[in-house]
Design a protein around this motif. Structure first.
Motif, PDB file in Angstrom:
ATOM      1  N   MET A  94       0.916  -8.504  -7.628  1.00 48.84           N
ATOM      2  CA  MET A  94       1.012  -7.354  -8.538  1.00 48.84           C
ATOM      3  C   MET A  94       0.698  -7.679  -9.992  1.00 48.84           C
ATOM      4  SD  MET A  94       4.464  -5.518  -7.288  1.00 48.84           S
ATOM      5  CE  MET A  94       5.231  -6.293  -5.893  1.00 48.84           C
ATOM      6  N   THR A  95       0.497  -8.959 -10.312  1.00 51.35           N
ATOM      7  CA  THR A  95       0.305  -9.335 -11.715  1.00 51.35           C
ATOM      8  C   THR A  95      -0.606 -10.550 -11.812  1.00 51.35           C
ATOM      9  OG1 THR A  95       1.451  -9.939 -13.779  1.00 51.35           O
ATOM     10  CG2 THR A  95       2.373 -10.825 -11.733  1.00 51.35           C
ATOM     11  N   VAL A  96      -1.198 -10.714 -12.983  1.00 45.89           N
ATOM     12  CA  VAL A  96      -1.959 -11.939 -13.239  1.00 45.89           C
ATOM     13  C   VAL A  96      -1.142 -12.915 -14.083  1.00 45.89           C
ATOM     14  CG1 VAL A  96      -4.211 -10.856 -12.973  1.00 45.89           C
ATOM     15  CG2 VAL A  96      -3.144 -10.939 -15.251  1.00 45.89           C
ATOM     16  N   ARG A  97       0.111 -12.578 -14.371  1.00 48.22           N
ATOM     17  CA  ARG A  97       1.003 -13.516 -15.047  1.00 48.22           C
ATOM     18  C   ARG A  97       1.341 -14.650 -14.078  1.00 48.22           C
ATOM     19  NH1 ARG A  97      -0.070 -10.433 -18.837  1.00 48.22           N
ATOM     20  NH2 ARG A  97       1.436  -9.581 -20.316  1.00 48.22           N
ATOM     21  N   PRO A  98       1.628 -15.843 -14.590  1.00 48.06           N
ATOM     22  CA  PRO A  98       2.045 -16.936 -13.696  1.00 48.06           C
ATOM     23  C   PRO A  98       3.317 -16.575 -12.935  1.00 48.06           C
ATOM     24  CG  PRO A  98       1.556 -17.771 -15.901  1.00 48.06           C
ATOM     25  CD  PRO A  98       1.548 -16.273 -15.999  1.00 48.06           C
ATOM     26  N   VAL A  99       3.375 -17.025 -11.697  1.00 46.81           N
ATOM     27  CA  VAL A  99       4.552 -16.821 -10.849  1.00 46.81           C
ATOM     28  C   VAL A  99       4.972 -18.183 -10.305  1.00 46.81           C
ATOM     29  CG1 VAL A  99       5.485 -15.735  -8.761  1.00 46.81           C
ATOM     30  CG2 VAL A  99       3.837 -14.487 -10.199  1.00 46.81           C
ATOM     31  N   ILE A 100       6.247 -18.485 -10.482  1.00 47.23           N
ATOM     32  CA  ILE A 100       6.833 -19.707  -9.945  1.00 47.23           C
ATOM     33  C   ILE A 100       7.759 -19.294  -8.814  1.00 47.23           C
ATOM     34  CG2 ILE A 100       8.259 -21.733 -10.427  1.00 47.23           C
ATOM     35  CD1 ILE A 100       7.494 -21.287 -13.446  1.00 47.23           C
TER      36      ILE A 100
ATOM     37  N   ARG B  25       6.366  -4.803 -21.143  1.00 48.43           N
ATOM     38  CA  ARG B  25       7.361  -5.134 -22.170  1.00 48.43           C
ATOM     39  C   ARG B  25       7.247  -6.553 -22.697  1.00 48.43           C
ATOM     40  NH1 ARG B  25      12.137  -5.432 -20.382  1.00 48.43           N
ATOM     41  NH2 ARG B  25      11.732  -5.317 -18.164  1.00 48.43           N
ATOM     42  N   GLY B  26       6.275  -7.342 -22.202  1.00 44.98           N
ATOM     43  CA  GLY B  26       6.048  -8.668 -22.753  1.00 44.98           C
ATOM     44  C   GLY B  26       6.451  -9.831 -21.878  1.00 44.98           C
ATOM     45  N   CYS B  27       6.688  -9.599 -20.603  1.00 40.77           N
ATOM     46  CA  CYS B  27       7.030 -10.707 -19.708  1.00 40.77           C
ATOM     47  C   CYS B  27       5.869 -11.699 -19.671  1.00 40.77           C
ATOM     48  CB  CYS B  27       7.319 -10.180 -18.301  1.00 40.77           C
ATOM     49  SG  CYS B  27       7.695 -11.481 -17.115  1.00 40.77           S
ATOM     50  N   ALA B  28       6.169 -12.955 -19.937  1.00 39.65           N
ATOM     51  CA  ALA B  28       5.136 -13.996 -19.956  1.00 39.65           C
ATOM     52  C   ALA B  28       4.911 -14.588 -18.575  1.00 39.65           C
ATOM     53  CB  ALA B  28       5.528 -15.103 -20.934  1.00 39.65           C
ATOM     54  N   LEU B  29       5.967 -14.676 -17.774  1.00 40.17           N
ATOM     55  CA  LEU B  29       5.842 -15.231 -16.434  1.00 40.17           C
ATOM     56  C   LEU B  29       7.056 -14.846 -15.611  1.00 40.17           C
ATOM     57  CD1 LEU B  29       7.434 -18.427 -15.942  1.00 40.17           C
ATOM     58  CD2 LEU B  29       6.360 -18.388 -18.175  1.00 40.17           C
ATOM     59  N   PHE B  30       6.887 -14.972 -14.305  1.00 46.67           N
ATOM     60  CA  PHE B  30       7.927 -14.610 -13.359  1.00 46.67           C
ATOM     61  C   PHE B  30       8.377 -15.844 -12.586  1.00 46.67           C
ATOM     62  CE2 PHE B  30       5.543 -10.776 -14.074  1.00 46.67           C
ATOM     63  CZ  PHE B  30       6.496  -9.773 -14.098  1.00 46.67           C
ATOM     64  N   ILE B  31       9.684 -15.899 -12.330  1.00 43.23           N
ATOM     65  CA  ILE B  31      10.252 -16.874 -11.411  1.00 43.23           C
ATOM     66  C   ILE B  31      10.865 -16.051 -10.285  1.00 43.23           C
ATOM     67  CG2 ILE B  31      11.988 -18.661 -11.064  1.00 43.23           C
ATOM     68  CD1 ILE B  31      11.698 -19.327 -14.072  1.00 43.23           C
ATOM     69  N   ALA B  32      10.405 -16.285  -9.069  1.00 38.76           N
ATOM     70  CA  ALA B  32      10.870 -15.496  -7.933  1.00 38.76           C
ATOM     71  C   ALA B  32      11.507 -16.410  -6.895  1.00 38.76           C
ATOM     72  CB  ALA B  32       9.707 -14.731  -7.310  1.00 38.76           C
ATOM     73  N   ALA B  33      12.762 -16.127  -6.559  1.00 39.33           N
ATOM     74  CA  ALA B  33      13.514 -16.961  -5.627  1.00 39.33           C
ATOM     75  C   ALA B  33      13.897 -16.155  -4.404  1.00 39.33           C
ATOM     76  CB  ALA B  33      14.770 -17.490  -6.308  1.00 39.33           C
ATOM     77  N   ALA B  34      13.651 -16.743  -3.234  1.00 42.50           N
ATOM     78  CA  ALA B  34      14.036 -16.084  -1.993  1.00 42.50           C
ATOM     79  C   ALA B  34      14.170 -17.133  -0.897  1.00 42.50           C
ATOM     80  CB  ALA B  34      13.003 -15.033  -1.592  1.00 42.50           C
ATOM     81  N   GLY B  35      14.932 -16.784   0.106  1.00 47.87           N
ATOM     82  CA  GLY B  35      15.114 -17.671   1.247  1.00 47.87           C
ATOM     83  C   GLY B  35      14.469 -17.109   2.489  1.00 47.87           C
ATOM     84  N   MET B  36      14.459 -17.913   3.510  1.00 47.82           N
ATOM     85  CA  MET B  36      13.936 -17.569   4.829  1.00 47.82           C
ATOM     86  C   MET B  36      12.505 -17.028   4.738  1.00 47.82           C
ATOM     87  SD  MET B  36      17.678 -16.465   6.303  1.00 47.82           S
ATOM     88  CE  MET B  36      17.119 -15.523   7.650  1.00 47.82           C
ATOM     89  N   ALA B  37      12.259 -15.772   5.069  1.00 49.56           N
ATOM     90  CA  ALA B  37      10.904 -15.208   4.970  1.00 49.56           C
ATOM     91  C   ALA B  37      10.659 -14.869   3.505  1.00 49.56           C
ATOM     92  CB  ALA B  37      10.774 -13.965   5.841  1.00 49.56           C
ATOM     93  N   ALA B  38      10.425 -15.890   2.717  1.00 53.96           N
ATOM     94  CA  ALA B  38      10.408 -15.781   1.250  1.00 53.96           C
ATOM     95  C   ALA B  38       9.085 -15.214   0.750  1.00 53.96           C
ATOM     96  CB  ALA B  38      10.670 -17.156   0.642  1.00 53.96           C
ATOM     97  N   HIS B  39       8.959 -13.908   0.826  1.00 53.96           N
ATOM     98  CA  HIS B  39       7.721 -13.267   0.404  1.00 53.96           C
ATOM     99  C   HIS B  39       7.783 -12.718  -1.010  1.00 53.96           C
ATOM    100  CE1 HIS B  39       7.364 -12.879   4.906  1.00 53.96           C
ATOM    101  NE2 HIS B  39       6.360 -13.639   4.546  1.00 53.96           N
ATOM    102  N   LEU B  40       8.910 -12.857  -1.689  1.00 53.66           N
ATOM    103  CA  LEU B  40       9.063 -12.261  -3.010  1.00 53.66           C
ATOM    104  C   LEU B  40       8.053 -12.806  -4.018  1.00 53.66           C
ATOM    105  CD1 LEU B  40      10.569 -10.306  -4.824  1.00 53.66           C
ATOM    106  CD2 LEU B  40      12.273 -12.112  -5.239  1.00 53.66           C
ATOM    107  N   ALA B  41       7.918 -14.122  -4.090  1.00 51.34           N
ATOM    108  CA  ALA B  41       6.980 -14.701  -5.063  1.00 51.34           C
ATOM    109  C   ALA B  41       5.551 -14.239  -4.794  1.00 51.34           C
ATOM    110  CB  ALA B  41       7.064 -16.228  -5.037  1.00 51.34           C
ATOM    111  N   GLY B  42       5.144 -14.226  -3.548  1.00 51.55           N
ATOM    112  CA  GLY B  42       3.805 -13.775  -3.198  1.00 51.55           C
ATOM    113  C   GLY B  42       3.594 -12.312  -3.493  1.00 51.55           C
ATOM    114  N   SER B  43       4.603 -11.492  -3.235  1.00 51.38           N
ATOM    115  CA  SER B  43       4.503 -10.067  -3.545  1.00 51.38           C
ATOM    116  C   SER B  43       4.348  -9.847  -5.042  1.00 51.38           C
ATOM    117  CB  SER B  43       5.745  -9.321  -3.038  1.00 51.38           C
ATOM    118  OG  SER B  43       5.804  -9.344  -1.644  1.00 51.38           O
TER     119      SER B  43
END
Length: 172
Positions: free
Chosen positions: A79-85, A57-75
């Protein structure tokens, strides 16, 4: 071409008071965004489906926030070649240090840009997203430059006022 947007993913809805700083920055620059709660551990299938759909749908980049075992950004990055912060949330007994390490320790080839722990990191994630988008949107680059100039002028003005107060104090 679809209008680009930023996807903000949080591991829990309890992360929103911190991630609201990201939202405020994106709104200040009139950048479109979506905000979803997705968990690398509790909703892996839904997370993957959302990431794939957002890219379509056109997402340019992802911002992923998590605490403790913060695997969300890595996951998400897997799954994508878009930038992840990644934004490490200051939760748990280690106050976000574990989340920082989980976010920043990615294997070569699956990068995640990591920002500071907590609210300052959330705010900087918004600014970094705007900077990334500004590479192909000159209006955003101009708006960022203008904001930096306003911020610099405000700091200098406060410094001058402080110096005046100190000068008045020494006269007394």
């Amino acid at each position: 071409m679809k209008e680009p947007f930023v996807s903000i993913l949080m591991g829990s809805d309890s992360d929103f008071p911190i991630m609201e700083s990201t939202v405020e920055v994106l709104e200040a620059f009139d950048v479109r965004y979506e905000l979803r709660v997705r968990s690398a551990h509790r909703t892996p299938e839904a997370t993957g489906e959302y990431v794939r759909n957002a890219v379509d749908r056109g997402c340019a980049l992802f911002i992923a926030a998590a605490g403790m075992a913060a695997h969300l950004a890595g996951s998400v990055a897997a799954m994508t070649v878009r930038p992840v912060i990644g934004v490490p949330i200051d939760a748990g007994p280690l106050r976000g240090e574990d989340a920082l390490l989980s976010t920043v320790q990615m294997p070569g080839g699956i990068p995640v840009a990591s920002v500071a722990i907590g609210k300052a990191g959330a705010k900087n994630a918004g600014y970094l997203a705007v900077q990334i988008l500004s590479l192909s949107h000159p209006d955003l680059a101009a708006a960022l430059a203008a904001e930096r100039e306003r911020n610099a002028a405000a700091i200098l003005e406060r410094s001058d006022r402080l110096q005046e107060k100190l000068a008045d104090r020494t006269k007394s």
